[in-house]
Design a protein around this motif. Sequence first.
Motif, PDB file in Angstrom:
ATOM      1  N   PHE A   1       0.849  -1.173   0.000  1.00 46.52           N
ATOM      2  CA  PHE A   1       0.000   0.000   0.000  1.00 46.52           C
ATOM      3  C   PHE A   1       0.890   1.230   0.000  1.00 46.52           C
ATOM      4  O   PHE A   1       1.786   1.368   0.837  1.00 46.52           O
ATOM      5  CB  PHE A   1      -0.943  -0.016   1.197  1.00 46.52           C
ATOM      6  CG  PHE A   1      -2.014  -1.067   1.067  1.00 46.52           C
ATOM      7  CD1 PHE A   1      -3.196  -0.784   0.398  1.00 46.52           C
ATOM      8  CD2 PHE A   1      -1.829  -2.331   1.577  1.00 46.52           C
ATOM      9  CE1 PHE A   1      -4.174  -1.759   0.250  1.00 46.52           C
ATOM     10  CE2 PHE A   1      -2.795  -3.313   1.437  1.00 46.52           C
ATOM     11  CZ  PHE A   1      -3.980  -3.021   0.771  1.00 46.52           C
ATOM     12  N   GLY A   2       0.634   2.128  -0.952  1.00 49.32           N
ATOM     13  CA  GLY A   2       1.553   3.226  -1.199  1.00 49.32           C
ATOM     14  C   GLY A   2       1.607   4.298  -0.130  1.00 49.32           C
ATOM     15  O   GLY A   2       2.644   4.914   0.076  1.00 49.32           O
ATOM     16  N   THR A   3       0.504   4.547   0.576  1.00 50.72           N
ATOM     17  CA  THR A   3       0.475   5.642   1.555  1.00 50.72           C
ATOM     18  C   THR A   3      -0.127   5.178   2.875  1.00 50.72           C
ATOM     19  O   THR A   3      -1.136   5.718   3.342  1.00 50.72           O
ATOM     20  CB  THR A   3      -0.345   6.822   1.007  1.00 50.72           C
ATOM     21  OG1 THR A   3      -1.653   6.350   0.621  1.00 50.72           O
ATOM     22  CG2 THR A   3       0.332   7.443  -0.201  1.00 50.72           C
ATOM     23  N   PRO A   4       0.466   4.170   3.510  1.00 51.19           N
ATOM     24  CA  PRO A   4      -0.128   3.667   4.751  1.00 51.19           C
ATOM     25  C   PRO A   4       0.037   4.648   5.906  1.00 51.19           C
ATOM     26  O   PRO A   4       1.097   5.250   6.075  1.00 51.19           O
ATOM     27  CB  PRO A   4       0.662   2.379   5.016  1.00 51.19           C
ATOM     28  CG  PRO A   4       1.997   2.631   4.397  1.00 51.19           C
ATOM     29  CD  PRO A   4       1.710   3.454   3.173  1.00 51.19           C
ATOM     30  N   LEU A   5      -1.025   4.794   6.683  1.00 44.54           N
ATOM     31  CA  LEU A   5      -0.979   5.598   7.905  1.00 44.54           C
ATOM     32  C   LEU A   5      -1.386   4.751   9.105  1.00 44.54           C
ATOM     33  O   LEU A   5      -1.610   5.288  10.190  1.00 44.54           O
ATOM     34  CB  LEU A   5      -1.908   6.809   7.785  1.00 44.54           C
ATOM     35  CG  LEU A   5      -1.490   7.857   6.745  1.00 44.54           C
ATOM     36  CD1 LEU A   5      -2.547   8.950   6.635  1.00 44.54           C
ATOM     37  CD2 LEU A   5      -0.129   8.450   7.081  1.00 44.54           C
ATOM     38  N   ASP A   6      -1.474   3.453   8.905  1.00 47.75           N
ATOM     39  CA  ASP A   6      -1.856   2.513   9.948  1.00 47.75           C
ATOM     40  C   ASP A   6      -0.764   1.456  10.039  1.00 47.75           C
ATOM     41  O   ASP A   6      -0.272   0.966   9.008  1.00 47.75           O
ATOM     42  CB  ASP A   6      -3.209   1.871   9.610  1.00 47.75           C
ATOM     43  CG  ASP A   6      -3.668   0.882  10.664  1.00 47.75           C
ATOM     44  OD1 ASP A   6      -4.480   1.265  11.521  1.00 47.75           O
ATOM     45  OD2 ASP A   6      -3.207  -0.273  10.624  1.00 47.75           O
ATOM     46  N   VAL A   7      -0.367   1.094  11.254  1.00 50.24           N
ATOM     47  CA  VAL A   7       0.720   0.132  11.453  1.00 50.24           C
ATOM     48  C   VAL A   7       0.398  -1.208  10.813  1.00 50.24           C
ATOM     49  O   VAL A   7       1.246  -1.832  10.173  1.00 50.24           O
ATOM     50  CB  VAL A   7       1.001  -0.042  12.959  1.00 50.24           C
ATOM     51  CG1 VAL A   7       2.025  -1.154  13.191  1.00 50.24           C
ATOM     52  CG2 VAL A   7       1.497   1.261  13.570  1.00 50.24           C
ATOM     53  N   THR A   8      -0.843  -1.656  10.954  1.00 49.69           N
ATOM     54  CA  THR A   8      -1.234  -2.939  10.376  1.00 49.69           C
ATOM     55  C   THR A   8      -1.146  -2.914   8.866  1.00 49.69           C
ATOM     56  O   THR A   8      -0.598  -3.819   8.231  1.00 49.69           O
ATOM     57  CB  THR A   8      -2.662  -3.306  10.804  1.00 49.69           C
ATOM     58  OG1 THR A   8      -2.731  -3.359  12.232  1.00 49.69           O
ATOM     59  CG2 THR A   8      -3.077  -4.654  10.234  1.00 49.69           C
ATOM     60  N   VAL A   9      -1.673  -1.851   8.271  1.00 51.73           N
ATOM     61  CA  VAL A   9      -1.679  -1.731   6.812  1.00 51.73           C
ATOM     62  C   VAL A   9      -0.255  -1.652   6.265  1.00 51.73           C
ATOM     63  O   VAL A   9       0.058  -2.229   5.214  1.00 51.73           O
ATOM     64  CB  VAL A   9      -2.492  -0.492   6.381  1.00 51.73           C
ATOM     65  CG1 VAL A   9      -2.415  -0.294   4.870  1.00 51.73           C
ATOM     66  CG2 VAL A   9      -3.940  -0.627   6.817  1.00 51.73           C
ATOM     67  N   ALA A  10       0.620  -0.969   6.985  1.00 45.97           N
ATOM     68  CA  ALA A  10       1.999  -0.821   6.526  1.00 45.97           C
ATOM     69  C   ALA A  10       2.722  -2.163   6.440  1.00 45.97           C
ATOM     70  O   ALA A  10       3.686  -2.299   5.683  1.00 45.97           O
ATOM     71  CB  ALA A  10       2.758   0.115   7.454  1.00 45.97           C
ATOM     72  N   GLY A  11       2.265  -3.149   7.200  1.00 43.05           N
ATOM     73  CA  GLY A  11       2.915  -4.454   7.199  1.00 43.05           C
ATOM     74  C   GLY A  11       2.332  -5.435   6.209  1.00 43.05           C
ATOM     75  O   GLY A  11       2.837  -6.555   6.076  1.00 43.05           O
ATOM     76  N   LEU A  12       1.289  -5.047   5.495  1.00 39.22           N
ATOM     77  CA  LEU A  12       0.632  -5.963   4.571  1.00 39.22           C
ATOM     78  C   LEU A  12       1.298  -5.943   3.196  1.00 39.22           C
ATOM     79  O   LEU A  12       1.794  -4.911   2.745  1.00 39.22           O
ATOM     80  CB  LEU A  12      -0.846  -5.600   4.413  1.00 39.22           C
ATOM     81  CG  LEU A  12      -1.723  -5.727   5.655  1.00 39.22           C
ATOM     82  CD1 LEU A  12      -3.137  -5.250   5.343  1.00 39.22           C
ATOM     83  CD2 LEU A  12      -1.747  -7.174   6.155  1.00 39.22           C
TER      84      LEU A  12
END
Length: 248
Positions: free
Chosen positions: A210-221
Amino acid sequence: MTQLDLSIEAGVSARHLSFVETGRSRPSPDLILRLAEQLDTPLAERNTMLLAGGYAPAYPSHDLDGPELAPLRAAVRQILNGHSPYPAVLVDQHWHLVEANPAVALFTAGAAQHLLAPPINVLRLSLHPDGMAPRILNLAEWRAHLLNRLRRQAVTTNDPTLSALHEELHCYPCGDDVLPTSDDVSAVVVPLRYRHGDQELSFLSTTTLFGTPLDVTVAGLAVEAFFPADPVTTAALHALDAGSAEVG
């Protein structure tokens, strides 16, 4: 990166950055985040840095099954389903399987049940002697690729779970590769050469973040997708998909 390089990139004087490093000055939350951005620090570590500085975390961490991430899960399902009949999976920051499309059954077939019990770790499944490893024809090459990637990830994130996983997988046998091929694919990327029945299938792999993650969970996907590397593999995957549709 030198201290001077970092100060220039972050837009702060080298003197002030030196004072921050030695504890003579207390950084503002904005400076902490600017430094973390320039150092490409993972979001979870940025929260840790803020806490160490006496500030509240800046990035939330929502549950994957929560309503906040429902649109994201829907988008991922669309990606996975649209990739069929080629295999694709969604994994979290520790390489645990979150979702997969039906084509991934090609890789899980024949794996021991203990490797398929949740949470499934896709790297462990790939390299374990009871998993995919006996059917990977270029196991030593593919293993080296995965271990190097995992090592870099563990160093970048300073994540003890990833470090422990690397140590575990490094102890697995690497096998003996078949003679390397000189096809066009092998000249530009490391392919996955996989035996299915009496066929050799060849895959290219891609990683989508995901190009613009602002959530820790999303950043790790990450979505790990496999594409056929030759016409034989393309035909075989479409045939398997047609056969599954007829059975269904």
